[in-house]
Enzyme design. Structure first.
Site, PDB file in Angstrom:
ATOM      1  N   ASP A  33       2.066   1.893   6.910  1.00 19.38           N
ATOM      2  CA  ASP A  33       1.828   1.547   5.507  1.00 19.38           C
ATOM      3  C   ASP A  33       3.048   1.924   4.680  1.00 19.38           C
ATOM      4  OD1 ASP A  33      -1.333   1.089   4.252  1.00 19.38           O
ATOM      5  OD2 ASP A  33       0.381   1.317   2.905  1.00 19.38           O
ATOM      6  N   HIS A 106      -0.390   3.091  -1.875  1.00 21.81           N
ATOM      7  CA  HIS A 106      -1.230   2.354  -0.911  1.00 21.81           C
ATOM      8  C   HIS A 106      -1.363   3.135   0.391  1.00 21.81           C
ATOM      9  CE1 HIS A 106      -2.294  -0.953   1.873  1.00 21.81           C
ATOM     10  NE2 HIS A 106      -2.711  -1.610   0.826  1.00 21.81           N
ATOM     11  N   SER A 438      -7.344  -3.969   2.777  1.00 20.42           N
ATOM     12  CA  SER A 438      -6.547  -2.786   3.119  1.00 20.42           C
ATOM     13  C   SER A 438      -7.400  -1.536   3.112  1.00 20.42           C
ATOM     14  CB  SER A 438      -5.425  -2.582   2.100  1.00 20.42           C
ATOM     15  OG  SER A 438      -4.282  -3.269   2.450  1.00 20.42           O
TER      16      SER A 438
END
Lengths: 661, 82
Positions: A33, A106, A438
């Site tokens: 990520d 994220h 996600s």
């Protein structure tokens, strides 16, 4: 995450399901990520034993990151930047961290969702308050930063997968996908996932956020677990009040000074802009301050982020904003950390409010933020954005595999960015609420880690099978899960086998196992040539020209039948008994009588664990034309059903999707 | 020479490594040098694939494709977080 463990049945009264020590804390989840914010409490290693001896990973130093930022929870942190720098030149370390440090949020969010440590009193500006913990909160985490401020490049991603395999992760969580749809199984995440699967590593990937369009999936190879997104039983309601006395519930995560307790002048952005085409979207530079100042502004969703629309309205002197969902998102209510009092509303409310603000001679409105609501029903519903099947590479492999929580998920966040993600947002928070497949992917990664800790001998396919055959696709009242894009029943092209049900997945009764050779046979069935097979498998496998290969023989826990002519379509499956001795009877459910589904034999009797039995399913299609009433959906005519085996204690369910193209 | 360089991912057939090499990475380097004197390795992959990533001009990429043991030379691709 807060609330999700409870929603998934992983809360305290199920605590005995998964061991809290020993095996559970020896499972390592690798997260590809945007890196990690190591100071987050979600990566505290308090109470952790020594790092597993099998671990070979490292903690790479770089900008604002040293080896001391790792610990017995965050046991690995690497970054891969050469592909990115090949395109953009050397990283400007004054602007982004050339290290595993997460400048985006994220990566911290997904890593903590999968395996974050327990953190009391977690919340975002007071929203979603509770005890946050990762799904596999005892597992260890290793992060592989492969995404950077501007882009993610596959040469970096492949290097991350390469290293994660060599480091000996047990689970690989990949919440990213190609910009352009893959047309075969030789894209490099797929190839990397094949190598990981061969090493017994479970790979879960996000299905993509390109829903509700059909054929919109990413990461759809059969050796990858493809995860769609659903809601949980929590919302963040906000009321949109109108001068005609009506009010409508939307969503908002705005925290700040409330609007004055009176209705304010209300204007549609289209009338407050000199840009006839784009004015309605509240893009930067399109609103005329004189027409916006002191008012509530209605903007249309699309193009730029909703939070940026709020920034534009605020900069033009607007006091509040109401955003109408884009048409194909239906009644979905994702919540946003707006910088001004604002709410986004569903399609129906959006249409009514738009009509009012455009036609009323003196429109007024206001917005009331209502905080966090729980026990919301119906839940889960399929997220509108969640990518949908059919599988565009192999229509006879049903994808997505399943869905998990992916809407308005609270998890840890970076210290480099505010909750809205806007550069102008100077707030700093420890947790943030965002949505996407996600977010659902790391939920499944965490569940896989839990299952791996209880069944260390299970292959990646066995873990996926257990999660799929125990997933639910109806509510407790028997009604089918809803698709929030249409507020109609969802289908296996939306939810796959259904929504994960961890407590059931631990003892699924029977599993559909798959080996590397089975997947090679699958590629042979697709007529892959030698060099394609070497590319995907790195091995020197060859297809046997004397052998007949069929996609239908891939031992997958679901069924997709792509009908191109009236014919009989035979599928073979082999199930392995992982429960006690027992006799399983089959039950076939089908929406249509125009396709006859028969299963032979109808009873499977097992005497011992790991015993294998096979059965054959015959789909007899009477005509190549779709049945009269089979529902026409954008992906063509489809009809659905299920094949369930039960011994009275376990139900081993497989969805069936029949499509006429 | 002004030709636009790009990143390429090169798949190699590991089993075709000439016996004169005792390490795959050296064989990869030698194959790369045959196509471009100046190109450097960005990554050598051992677990996910057998091969490497490098920066080449399109002409160099075509030339590399003709080297023995090279299965494919694929251009860089952008991905995105979901």
């Amino acid at each position: 995450t807060t609330r999700t463990p409870l929603f998934l049945g992983l809360d305290v009264h199920n605590a005995g399901l998964f061991p809290e020590t020993g095996a559970a804390s020896d499972v390592v989840i690798g997260v590809l990520d945007s890196g990690v914010w190591p100071e987050s409490k979600s990566f505290s290693d308090e109470g952790y034993g020594p790092v597993p001896t099998t671990w070979k990973g490292e903690c790479e130093a770089g900008t604002n990151f040293t080896a001391s930022h790792c610990n017995r929870k965050l046991i690995g942190a690497r970054f891969f930047v050469r592909g990115y720098e090949g395109e953009y030149g050397l990283v400007d370390e004054s602007k982004e961290s050339r290290s595993p440090r997460d400048d985006d949020g994220h990566g911290t969010h997904t890593a903590s969702t999968a395996a974050g440590s327990v953190v009391e009193g977690a919340n975002l500006l007071g929203f979603a308050n509770g005890t946050a913990r990762g799904i596999a909160y005892r597992a260890r985490v290793a992060v592989y930063k492969v995404c950077w401020k501007k882009d993610c490049y596959i040469s970096d991603i492949l290097a991350g997968i390469d290293k994660a395999i060599a480091d000996n992760v047990n689970i690989l969580s990949i919440s990213l996908g190609s910009i352009n749809k893959a047309t075969d199984y030789t894209d490099h995440i797929t190839i990397g996932a094949f190598a990981a699967m061969e090493r017994g590593i479970f790979v879960s990937c996000s299905a993509g956020n390109f829903g509700p369009s059909p054929f919109s999936l990413r990461n759809e190879a059969p050796w990858i677990t493809t995860v769609g997104a659903g809601t949980i039983d929590r919302d963040f309601p906000a009321l949109a009040l109108l001068g005609n006395g009506e009010n409508y519930t939307g969503a908002s995560l705005f925290k700040g000074e409330a609007l004055p307790a009176k209705l304010l002048p209300f204007v549609h952005a289209r009338k407050a802009s000199n840009n006839a085409t784009y004015g309605k979207y509240c893009y930067p530079g399109t609103l005329i301050p004189e027409r916006v100042k002191g008012k509530i502004v209605m903007c249309e969703e699309g193009g730029n982020d909703n939070v940026e629309k709020g920034e534009v309205v605020k900069a033009a002197g607007g006091l509040g904003m109401i955003i109408a969902n884009r048409p194909n998102y239906g009644e979905e209510l994702q919540a946003y950390a707006f910088l001004l009092p604002a709410a986004n509303v569903g399609l129906k409310a959006g249409d009514i409010i738009r009509q009012y603000v455009i036609t009323d001679p003196n429109p007024t409105a206001s917005i009331v933020i209502q905080g966090t609501a729980v026990n919301v029903q119906p839940s889960p519903v399929l997220a509108a954005f969640s990518s949908r099947g059919p599988n565009s590479i192999t229509p006879n492999i049903l994808k997505p595999d399943l869905i998990a929580p992916g809407v308005n998920i609270l998890a840890a966040w970076t210290g480099a960015l505010g909750p809205s993600g806007l550069a102008s947002d100077t707030r700093r928070v420890e947790f943030n609420i965002i949505s996407g497949t996600s977010m659902s992917c790391p939920h499944v990664s965490g569940l896989a880690a839990l299952l791996k800790s209880v069944h260390p001998e299970w292959s990646p396919a066995a873990i996926r099978s257990a999660l799929m055959t125990t997933a639910y696709s109806t509510y407790k009242d028997g009604q089918p899960l809803l698709d929030i894009a249409t507020v109609k029943p969802s289908t296996p092209f939306g939810h796959g086998a259904g929504h994960v049900s961890p407590a059931m997945a631990i003892s699924p009764g029977l599993i559909y196992d798959l080996t590397t050779e089975d997947y090679i046979d699958f590629l042979c069935a697709l007529k892959y040539n030698q060099s394609q097979i070497i590319k995907v498998s790195r091995g020197d496998y060859t297809c046997d020209p004397s052998k007949t290969y069929s996609v239908a023989d891939l031992n997958y826990p679901s069924f997709a039948v792509n009908v191109d002519k009236s014919d009989t379509y035979k599928y073979t499956r082999t199930v392995t008994n992982v429960g006690g001795a027992g006799s399983y009877s089959v039950k076939v459910i089908s929406e249509t009588t125009e396709v006859k589904i028969s299963v032979e034999p109808a009873v499977l009797t097992f005497k011992e664990v790991n015993e294998k039995k096979s059965y054959e399913v015959t789909f007899t299609v009477n005509s190549s034309k779709p049945p009269r009433f089979s529902s026409f959906r954008p992906s063509g005519f489809n009809s659905f059903g299920s094949i369930e085996w039960s011994d009275g204690k376990h139900v081993v369910a497989s969805p069936v999707a029949i499509s006429w193209t | 020479d002004g030709a636009q360089q790009g990143t390429y991912i090169v798949h190699m057939a590991k089993s075709q490594m000439p016996s004169s090499f005792d390490q795959h990475s050296l064989w990869y380097e030698s194959s790369l040098k045959s196509a471009s004197e100046s190109a450097e390795m960005l990554y050598t992959y051992n677990s996910a694939i057998h091969g490497f990533a490098t920066r080449l001009t399109p002409e160099e990429a075509d030339s590399l494709m003709t080297q023995p043991g090279v299965i494919s030379v694929q251009p860089e691709q952008q991905y995105e977080l979901h």
